[in-house]
Design an enzyme around this catalytic site. Structure first.
Site, PDB file in Angstrom:
ATOM      1  N   GLU A  62     -13.946 126.541  29.036  1.00 15.52           N
ATOM      2  CA  GLU A  62     -12.939 126.803  30.065  1.00 15.52           C
ATOM      3  C   GLU A  62     -11.563 126.283  29.690  1.00 15.52           C
ATOM      4  O   GLU A  62     -10.552 126.953  29.917  1.00 15.52           O
ATOM      5  CB  GLU A  62     -13.382 126.198  31.406  1.00 15.52           C
ATOM      6  CG  GLU A  62     -14.554 126.925  32.071  1.00 15.52           C
ATOM      7  CD  GLU A  62     -15.918 126.594  31.489  1.00 15.52           C
ATOM      8  OE1 GLU A  62     -16.017 125.690  30.627  1.00 15.52           O
ATOM      9  OE2 GLU A  62     -16.909 127.215  31.900  1.00 15.52           O
ATOM     10  N   HIS A 131     -22.193 123.591  41.234  1.00 17.57           N
ATOM     11  CA  HIS A 131     -21.651 124.956  41.265  1.00 17.57           C
ATOM     12  C   HIS A 131     -21.056 125.337  42.618  1.00 17.57           C
ATOM     13  O   HIS A 131     -20.848 126.506  42.878  1.00 17.57           O
ATOM     14  CB  HIS A 131     -22.753 125.981  40.939  1.00 17.57           C
ATOM     15  CG  HIS A 131     -23.214 125.952  39.525  1.00 17.57           C
ATOM     16  ND1 HIS A 131     -23.963 124.935  39.008  1.00 17.57           N
ATOM     17  CD2 HIS A 131     -23.025 126.824  38.508  1.00 17.57           C
ATOM     18  CE1 HIS A 131     -24.228 125.178  37.738  1.00 17.57           C
ATOM     19  NE2 HIS A 131     -23.673 126.318  37.405  1.00 17.57           N
TER      20      HIS A 131
END
Lengths: 327, 338
Positions: A62, A131
Site C-alpha cells: 500500500e 479489516h
C-alpha cells in the site's frame, strides 16, 4: 431529468467510466482491481475496457503504490487509487499524510497533487478487527486532504466526479454497507459536480437534528421513522463532506430544532463526531435545549461473531434511544 | 573495490572547468549555509553535501535538464543548484525568506523547482522514493522519453517502501534510476551496523533491475558512468539501480556536532585525500587546462558570487504572517484561528 435507479456501487462505476472517458489522464490503481475486478467489485468491467495502462493492478504494498500514484499526480496525472479496504491504508499513512497531503504547502503551491484515494471504510460483515476500521476521522484531521463520505448513490456519483476533478488529494470514503443501497442517478448529466463542503437535509423535522455521514445517514433515516411513531419529528442532516465541513447547514438545523445528536460508526472516543459535537456546543450553545448527544461505535477492536459485531455498530435503535434520552 | 571507469581524456577544457566551477560553487555555497546556521539565520535541520559534490555534478551533467525528473531526500541543495534553480531562492529558502523556493515554508530540506525538473527536497528517509517512481510512471504513461533520477541515501536503502518501489519499478518497467548515494553513514550509524549486506547495489537484483556499484569521488568517472546509465534507461525504458560510493566530509546535519561519536579524525583525514575538488584540480593542472593562479581566480570569483547570493537572500523579508494559510489547497483555505 431522466434518471435510473441503481446501487451505490453502480453509481460509482458509472462515475468512473464517465471520468475515464472524459480525461485520458485519469487512471485506476490498486490491489486486484483489474483482472480480479476488485474485492468489492467496484471496478468490475474496467480491465477489459481500458487494459493494463489505465487499470493498474498493484502488488500488495500500500505504501508503495500510494507513493507511486502520488508521484504520478505530482507530474500531472489524475490517479484514482483504491484501497481494498481503508483499513489497509494504514500501511500508507506516511505517504498520504507526510507526502501527498503536504506537497502543495511545502512547495508553496508550485506542485499540486490531484489524486483520489477511495475504498470501503468501516465494518462490512464479520471481517473482524483488522479489516473494519473507520479511517475518515483520521484523514479529516490532516490539513491538505479533503475527505468526503457520501450516503446515497446520487452523491456517490456526483461527488466522485468532483473528487476526480479536484486538484487536491481527496479521500473518498465508501462504507461497504452502502454498496447495495439503491437510489436514482441522472442518465444524462455526465458533467454533474456535487460540491464538497455542502451538507444536506435529507429529512426535515422540528424536534431534533440527527447529524451523520456515510452509512450512518441511512441509519439516521431509519431512526427518524422509528421516532416518528413516538411523535418525535426528526431532521436528518447528511454531512457528506468532512473536510471541508459545512458547519453552517448543521448550525442552521440545530438552531431550528434546538437539539442535536451526532452519529458515527468510528470508535466513539476521539472520533470525527466529537469534532461536530464540540463545534455545535461552542457555536450554538444559546440555541440548545439539551447537551449535544453522541452515538458512536463501541470502543473495542471489531469482533468477529455477528452478534458481537452488531453490538459495536450503532443502529437505528441506539440512535432512537439517544434521542429519547435528550431532555 | 568499487568499479572505476577507464581513464578518459576526452573532456574538453571547458567541460573540466565547468565541473570544477560547479563543484566549487556547491562547496562554497554550503560553507556559507553553515555560516548562516551558526549565525542563527538558518534553523531547523540542514544537511550539506560537502565531500559528495562529484556525485551530483556527474549525474546532473548526464541528463536533459528541465526535461528529465530529479528527486532526492533532504540533502538537496546541490541537486537544485545544478539544475539551474536560482541560488538566491535556494539560500533564501534555507534562511526562511519570502524569496525562497517555497516562500519560506519548506526550509533546507524542502527545496523544489519543478520548472527545472526538480521535485524536491523530502524529509522522511526513503519516503520520496515511490514518488520518484511515480514521476517515472507518469512519463511512461504519457510515452515521453524522460528519465527520473531518484536519489536516496544508504540509510534509506533499508526502508520497506524502497523495496516496494523497486519491486513495482521492475514490474512496470519504469524509466527510473535509483541512485544510492552511499556516504557510509545513516546519520551516525556506519554502513556495517545498519545493513545486513553492506553491498547495497545487490538490492536491485531481486527485482530484475540492472544494478551495480561505482565510485563517486571522481567527477569524470562519475559523469562517464552516469551518462551510460541515463542513455540505457532512456533507450530501454527500464529501471536501473546504482550504488555510488562516496563520503560526506561534514556531519549528518548542522546539528551533528560530534562526528567522533561514530568515526575517527584519522578516518576523515584519510577520506579527505579523495576530495573530488582537489582531485579535479590536479587533473586540470596535469592536462594544462589551468594553473594555480587560474584556479585561485576561479575560487575568488565563486566566493564573491556566493557572498552576493547570501546578501541578496538576507535582504529578502520573512514571509508575512498572513501567508500561513496560503497554498494548503489549490482552491480553499482551512478554518482559521487557534
Amino acid at each position: 431529468m431522466a434518471t435510473t435507479e441503481m446501487t451505490f456501487r453502480e453509481a460509482l462505476q458509472k462515475s468512473l467510466y464517465e471520468e475515464m472517458d472524459k480525461n485520458a489522464d485519469v487512471f485506476l490503481m490498486g490491489e486486484d482491481i483489474g483482472r480480479y475486478e476488485g474485492t468489492f467489485k467496484v471496478t468490475k468491467g474496467f480491465f477489459p475496457k481500458y487494459g493494463t495502462r489505465r487499470v493498474v493492478d498493484t502488488p500488495i504494498t500500500e505504501a508503495g503504490f500510494a507513493g507511486i500514484a502520488t508521484g504520478a499526480a505530482m507530474a500531472g496525472l489524475r490517479p484514482v487509487v483504491e484501497f481494498m479496504t481503508m483499513s489497509f491504508s494504514i500501511l500508507a499513512l506516511d505517504q498520504i499524510i507526510n507526502h501527498t497531503a503536504k506537497v502543495h504547502y511545502m512547495t508553496n503551491g508550485v506542485i499540486s497533487c490531484p489524486i483520489v484515494f477511495r475504498g470501503p471504510g468501516g465494518a462490512a460483515k464479520q471481517l473482524s478487527a483488522q479489516h473494519s476500521h473507520s479511517m475518515e476521522g483520521w484523514y479529516a484531521h490532516v490539513p491538505g486532504l479533503k475527505v468526503v463520505a457520501p450516503a446515497t448513490p446520487l452523491d456517490a456519483y456526483g461527488m466522485l466526479k468532483t473528487a476526480i476533478a479536484d486538484d487536491n488529494p481527496v479521500v473518498f470514503y465508501e462504507n461497504p454497507g452502502l454498496y447495495t443501497v439503491k437510489g436514482e442517478v441522472p442518465d444524462d448529466q455526465p458533467n454533474l459536480m456535487i460540491p464538497f463542503g455542502k451538507a444536506q437535509i435529507l429529512r426535515e423535522g422540528k424536534d431534533v437534528s440527527l447529524i451523520g455521514y456515510s452509512r450512518m445517514t441511512q441509519v439516521n433515516l431509519l431512526a427518524a421513522e422509528l421516532l416518528a411513531k413516538d411523535g418525535i419529528d426528526v431532521e436528518v442532516v447528511d454531512v457528506r463532506s468532512l473536510l471541508p465541513l459545512d458547519s453552517e447547514t448543521i448550525y442552521a438545523s440545530v438552531r431550528k430544532t434546538h437539539r442535536a445528536v451526532v452519529v458515527y460508526e468510528d470508535w466513539k472516543f476521539g472520533g470525527f463526531g466529537a469534532e461536530i459535537a464540540a463545534r455545535v456546543s461552542e457555536d450554538c450553545f444559546d440555541d440548545l435545549d439539551a447537551p449535544v448527544g453522541r452515538v458512536g461505535g463501541l470502543n473495542v477492536p471489531m469482533p468477529y461473531a455477528r452478534v458481537l459485531e452488531l453490538e459495536c455498530i450503532p443502529d437505528e435503535n441506539d440512535v432512537a434511544a439517544a434521542v429519547r434520552k435528550l431532555k | 573495490v568499487p568499479k572505476q571507469a577507464e581513464p578518459t581524456y576526452t573532456e574538453s577544457s571547458a567541460e573540466l572547468e565547468q565541473y570544477y566551477r560547479e563543484m566549487l560553487f556547491i562547496r562554497h555555497f554550503e560553507e556559507k549555509c553553515n555560516v548562516a546556521y551558526r549565525q542563527g539565520k538558518a534553523g531547523g535541520y540542514m544537511h550539506v553535501y560537502i565531500g559528495m559534490e562529484a556525485l551530483a555534478v556527474g549525474w546532473m551533467n548526464s541528463i536533459r535538464k528541465g526535461h528529465d525528473y530529479v528527486i532526492t531526500a533532504y540533502r538537496d541543495h546541490a541537486h537544485a543548484l545544478l539544475l539551474g534553480t536560482d541560488p538566491v531562492a535556494v539560500m533564501g529558502e534555507i534562511m526562511g525568506r519570502k524569496v525562497g523556493t517555497a516562500g519560506g515554508k519548506g526550509g533546507s530540506m524542502h527545496i523544489y523547482d519543478p520548472h527545472n525538473g526538480f521535485y524536491g527536497g523530502w524529509g522522511i528517509v526513503g519516503g520520496h522514493v515511490p514518488l520518484g517512481a511515480g514521476l517515472a510512471f507518469a512519463s511512461k504513461y504519457r510515452e515521453e522519453d524522460r528519465v527520473t533520477l531518484n536519489f536516496l541515501g544508504d540509510g534509506a536503502a533499508n526502508q520497506g517502501v524502497v523495496f516496494e518501489t523497486l519491486n513495482m519499478s521492475g514490474l512496470y518497467d519504469l524509466p527510473c534510476i535509483f541512485i544510492i548515494e552511499n556516504n557510509e553513514f545513516a546519520m551516525g550509524t556506519r554502513l556495517e551496523y545498519h545493513a545486513a549486506d553492506s553491498e547495497l547495489w545487490k538490492r536491485g537484483l531481486s527485482f530484475g533491475i540492472k544494478s551495480e556499484r561505482v565510485d563517486g569521488m571522481d567527477v569524470l568517472s562519475m559523469k562517464k558512468h552516469a551518462q551510460q546509465v541515463v542513455d540505457y534507461v532512456r533507450t530501454e525504458g527500464k529501471p536501473y539501480l546504482i550504488e555510488v560510493m562516496s563520503y560526506r566530509f561534514s556531519g549528518h546535519g548542522a546539528a551533528d556536532n560530534d562526528r567522533q561519536l561514530y568515526r575517527t579524525k584519522e578516518e576523515e583525514a584519510e577520506h579527505m585525500k579523495r576530495d573530488p575538488i582537489a582531485r579535479l584540480a590536479k587533473v586540470m593542472i596535469e592536462r594544462n587546462v589551468a594553473n594555480e593562479e587560474k584556479l585561485e581566480a576561479i575560487d575568488e570569483d565563486i566566493q564573491a558570487q556566493v557572498e552576493k547570493i547570501y546578501e541578496a537572500a538576507d535582504a529578502s523579508p520573512f514571509p508575512d504572517k498572513s501567508e500561513v494559510y496560503d497554498n494548503i489547497y489549490t482552491d480553499m483555505k482551512p478554518e482559521q484561528g487557534h
